[in-house]
Design an enzyme around this catalytic site. Structure first.
Site, PDB file in Angstrom:
ATOM      1  N   ARG A   1     -26.576   3.896  15.028  1.00 39.07           N
ATOM      2  CA  ARG A   1     -26.927   3.224  16.274  1.00 39.07           C
ATOM      3  C   ARG A   1     -25.923   2.138  16.662  1.00 39.07           C
ATOM      4  NH1 ARG A   1     -31.311   3.870  18.771  1.00 39.07           N
ATOM      5  NH2 ARG A   1     -32.481   4.523  16.939  1.00 39.07           N
TER       6      ARG A   1
ATOM      7  N   HIS B   1     -39.738   1.881  33.529  1.00 46.62           N
ATOM      8  CA  HIS B   1     -40.611   2.780  32.774  1.00 46.62           C
ATOM      9  C   HIS B   1     -41.744   3.240  33.692  1.00 46.62           C
ATOM     10  CE1 HIS B   1     -42.619   4.479  29.286  1.00 46.62           C
ATOM     11  NE2 HIS B   1     -43.737   4.005  29.794  1.00 46.62           N
TER      12      HIS B   1
ATOM     13  N   ASP C   1     -39.891   0.038  25.185  1.00 52.66           N
ATOM     14  CA  ASP C   1     -40.668  -0.309  26.372  1.00 52.66           C
ATOM     15  C   ASP C   1     -41.343  -1.671  26.226  1.00 52.66           C
ATOM     16  OD1 ASP C   1     -39.907   2.133  27.466  1.00 52.66           O
ATOM     17  OD2 ASP C   1     -41.595   3.149  26.540  1.00 52.66           O
TER      18      ASP C   1
END
Lengths: 203, 203
Positions: A66, A110, A146
């Site tokens: 990552r 979102h 989120d």
């Protein structure tokens, strides 16, 4: 001074196009989209960026850790002197390294009224739960899924005859509207964050 | 035929009074509130029921096991031939015994857009989370906290200058409105439940 935006996407990037339209129409004033980045080869959003003469780069994330991947993306954004990063259907969590490089300068949209229905297929989740209101959320991005303080939300009714497609389309119209509004608000710096609460200020 | 309602409360019962007003005004047609039950001595809702000439009983829950208590409440409701049970600030979970005694005939109202902010102090939770929309939910009651299929919801904006009190008051107006609407809908039987989804039917 023109503010420079960077957009990250993994697919179609309909919210990228909505932001680009808003920039072109002056609804997001004094701004330009300087670079579009996809972590996936063949993301349609890349072609759409090029058709608009916006610099567009694929940096394949596959097989990279990552942070190693994020360092490449951050370097590219910095090279383009990006001030605000907008995620538009970007299917990756950001590393702490990425988040620290753009403090309160990364936004995501979102398709739910967070904290309800985080994760994938939010519209389907809302329908199956039997919610009577759905919506969308623009929020600052941190390392969690989120999460991060909410800048704007929009609520839309769920109708008895809604399908995932019809509900998604009703939400998408609001996504396009509030994402541009939120970008404008953040670029103007007319907000403060108290705890998790984002409120408008005059200056 | 007049439909007979029972209301359970633990405190003030502002939603009980809203339902009673709706019955009196004919907004909930062909119905009456036959009995009000509190599990707490001194709940102001009890006095308010008596002032309206509605039968009101305190059945203290303290020290009783859940089902032993619920059996007393169910017996009282059945004695009054109650068809629909409305919770109005009733601070107890229902036992499976109670739920089975009134299948799809128990409603509750909760001051949030469920599944967001279940439990206590929902309005405070919404403010602290930084939500831009709050609201309320009328749902069928099962054994779980603030669960069960949703009948109606209402969304209200959260304002930058909202306090817990101002937000709660804005939500409360919507609670009073949708609770009466939901009771009317359920009494008329004009709904069906598919999975968790409650939709209206013509018959």
């Amino acid at each position: 001074m023109t503010k420079r935006l960077g957009v990250l996407l993994s697919g179609r990037g309909s919210n990228f196009e909505a932001l680009a339209d808003s920039v072109d129409a002056g609804r997001i004033p004094d701004a330009e989209i300087s670079v579009v980045v996809s972590n996936r080869e063949g993301a349609p959003g890349i072609e759409r960026a090029r058709a608009r003469n916006i610099a567009a780069r694929v940096i394949p994330s596959k097989g990279l850790e990552r942070e190693a991947f994020d360092r490449q993306v951050v370097a590219l954004l910095q090279e383009h002197r990006v001030e605000l990063v907008c995620l538009a259907g970007y299917m990756r969590l950001l590393s702490p390294y990425f988040v620290a490089a753009f403090p309160n300068r990364i936004l995501n949209i979102h398709p739910s009224l967070l904290p309800a229905f985080p994760g994938l297929e939010s519209q389907k989740q809302a329908l199956e739960y039997g919610a009577k209101f759905a919506g969308c959320t623009v929020h600052f991005v941190d390392e969690n899924l989120d999460a991060g303080p909410i800048i704007l939300q929009a609520a839309v009714p769920v109708r008895d005859d809604d399908t995932e497609a019809s509900l998604s389309q009703r939400i998408l119209r609001e996504e396009h509207r509030i994402y541009s509004e939120a970008v404008t608000l953040v670029l103007a710096g007319k907000f403060k964050i108290t705890g998790r609460r984002v409120t408008r200020t005059e200056t």
